[in-house]
Design a protein around this motif. Structure first.
Motif, PDB file in Angstrom:
ATOM      1  N   THR A 111      18.012   2.521  37.280  1.00 26.63           N
ATOM      2  CA  THR A 111      18.879   2.480  38.516  1.00 26.63           C
ATOM      3  C   THR A 111      18.174   2.808  39.777  1.00 26.63           C
ATOM      4  O   THR A 111      17.716   3.423  39.726  1.00 26.63           O
ATOM      5  CB  THR A 111      20.437   3.641  38.101  1.00 26.63           C
TER       6      THR A 111
ATOM      7  N   ASP B 276      20.120  13.667  26.214  1.00 28.68           N
ATOM      8  CA  ASP B 276      19.769  14.074  28.147  1.00 28.68           C
ATOM      9  C   ASP B 276      20.702  13.739  29.278  1.00 28.68           C
ATOM     10  O   ASP B 276      20.531  14.200  29.846  1.00 28.68           O
ATOM     11  CB  ASP B 276      18.726  12.904  28.247  1.00 28.68           C
ATOM     12  N   VAL B 277      21.775  12.840  28.556  1.00 27.88           N
ATOM     13  CA  VAL B 277      23.397  12.360  29.801  1.00 27.88           C
ATOM     14  C   VAL B 277      23.996  13.757  28.970  1.00 27.88           C
ATOM     15  O   VAL B 277      25.077  13.715  30.174  1.00 27.88           O
ATOM     16  CB  VAL B 277      23.315  11.553  30.012  1.00 27.88           C
ATOM     17  N   GLU B 278      24.030  14.504  27.980  1.00 25.55           N
ATOM     18  CA  GLU B 278      25.127  14.600  27.226  1.00 25.55           C
ATOM     19  C   GLU B 278      24.836  16.009  26.678  1.00 25.55           C
ATOM     20  O   GLU B 278      24.890  15.290  25.234  1.00 25.55           O
ATOM     21  CB  GLU B 278      26.603  13.690  26.441  1.00 25.55           C
TER      22      GLU B 278
ATOM     23  N   PRO C  52      18.341   9.551  24.306  1.00 25.98           N
ATOM     24  CA  PRO C  52      18.606   9.846  25.278  1.00 25.98           C
ATOM     25  C   PRO C  52      19.813  10.039  25.428  1.00 25.98           C
ATOM     26  O   PRO C  52      19.903  10.370  26.454  1.00 25.98           O
ATOM     27  CB  PRO C  52      18.093   8.107  25.140  1.00 25.98           C
ATOM     28  N   TRP C  53      21.066   9.695  24.379  1.00 23.97           N
ATOM     29  CA  TRP C  53      21.800  10.291  24.409  1.00 23.97           C
ATOM     30  C   TRP C  53      22.023  11.679  25.151  1.00 23.97           C
ATOM     31  O   TRP C  53      22.963  12.299  25.755  1.00 23.97           O
ATOM     32  CB  TRP C  53      23.138  10.016  23.267  1.00 23.97           C
TER      33      TRP C  53
ATOM     34  N   ALA D  44      27.462   7.629  33.644  1.00 27.34           N
ATOM     35  CA  ALA D  44      25.560   8.362  33.344  1.00 27.34           C
ATOM     36  C   ALA D  44      24.848   7.364  32.192  1.00 27.34           C
ATOM     37  O   ALA D  44      25.170   6.394  31.708  1.00 27.34           O
ATOM     38  CB  ALA D  44      25.804   9.184  32.313  1.00 27.34           C
ATOM     39  N   VAL D  45      22.959   7.057  32.939  1.00 25.59           N
ATOM     40  CA  VAL D  45      22.888   6.003  32.984  1.00 25.59           C
ATOM     41  C   VAL D  45      21.141   6.735  32.474  1.00 25.59           C
ATOM     42  O   VAL D  45      21.147   7.901  32.832  1.00 25.59           O
ATOM     43  CB  VAL D  45      22.073   4.649  33.440  1.00 25.59           C
ATOM     44  N   SER D  46      20.738   6.870  31.060  1.00 21.27           N
ATOM     45  CA  SER D  46      19.964   8.001  30.460  1.00 21.27           C
ATOM     46  C   SER D  46      18.460   7.722  31.036  1.00 21.27           C
ATOM     47  O   SER D  46      18.263   6.786  31.327  1.00 21.27           O
ATOM     48  CB  SER D  46      20.143   7.888  28.903  1.00 21.27           C
TER      49      SER D  46
END
Length: 160
Positions: free
Chosen positions: A160, A126-128, A123-124, A32-34
């Motif tokens: 990305t 956001d993805v988890e 940001p973490w 994953a990329v935040s």
């Protein structure tokens, strides 16, 4: 095979470009990329704002392998370490690796201070959304206790 959470940041030069270089450098391992966030500097405040993001990676590296890969990317960006928490082209921090604990001064895990840094936690989250920072608890609970006034999501900056 390990899974790691990495924090990336830049406040010098082509900030977004340096973050993209980090993403490219971990491309084969990305889970994953935040989104990118612009944040006020932490520690040393007389410098430009940072762009920050979090990468979740998985691969054959142990915690030292993730650290070495991150440091190689920092070196490739031309990073110069003149003062602690000073300006940098690229910063790659290993936040946590499969719950590993380390008190080695070269690799403290989980990353010290991560539990109080919006640059990492926002940001973490956001993805988890269910992420847990070992020894500190749920990331959502940690974020709820932070002052987020210096944190701005930058949807105009894509990694990305």
């Amino acid at each position: 095979m390990t899974r790691a959470v990495l924090s990336i940041g830049s406040n010098l030069g082509d900030r977004a470009g340096f973050l993209r270089q980090a993403v490219d450098g971990f491309a084969g391992f990305l889970v994953a990329v935040s989104p990118v966030y612009e944040t006020a500097p932490w520690g040393v405040t007389d410098q430009d704002d940072f762009l920050n993001a979090v990468l979740v990676v998985s691969g054959p590296c142990d915690e030292w392998g993730w650290l070495r890969r991150g440091q190689a990317l920092e070196d490739a960006s031309g990073r110069v370490r003149l003062r602690r928490w000073g300006p940098r082209t690229l910063d790659v921090d290993v936040v946590t690796v499969d719950g590993v604990r380390s008190d080695d001064p070269s690799l403290l895990l989980p990353h010290p201070g991560a539990h109080e840094r919006a640059t990492v936690l926002v940001p973490w989250l956001d993805v988890e959304p269910d992420a847990v920072l070992p020894g500190h608890g749920r990331v959502a609970d940690l974020v709820a206790g932070l002052d987020l006034s210096g944190v701005t999501r930058r949807d105009d900056v894509r990694l990305t």
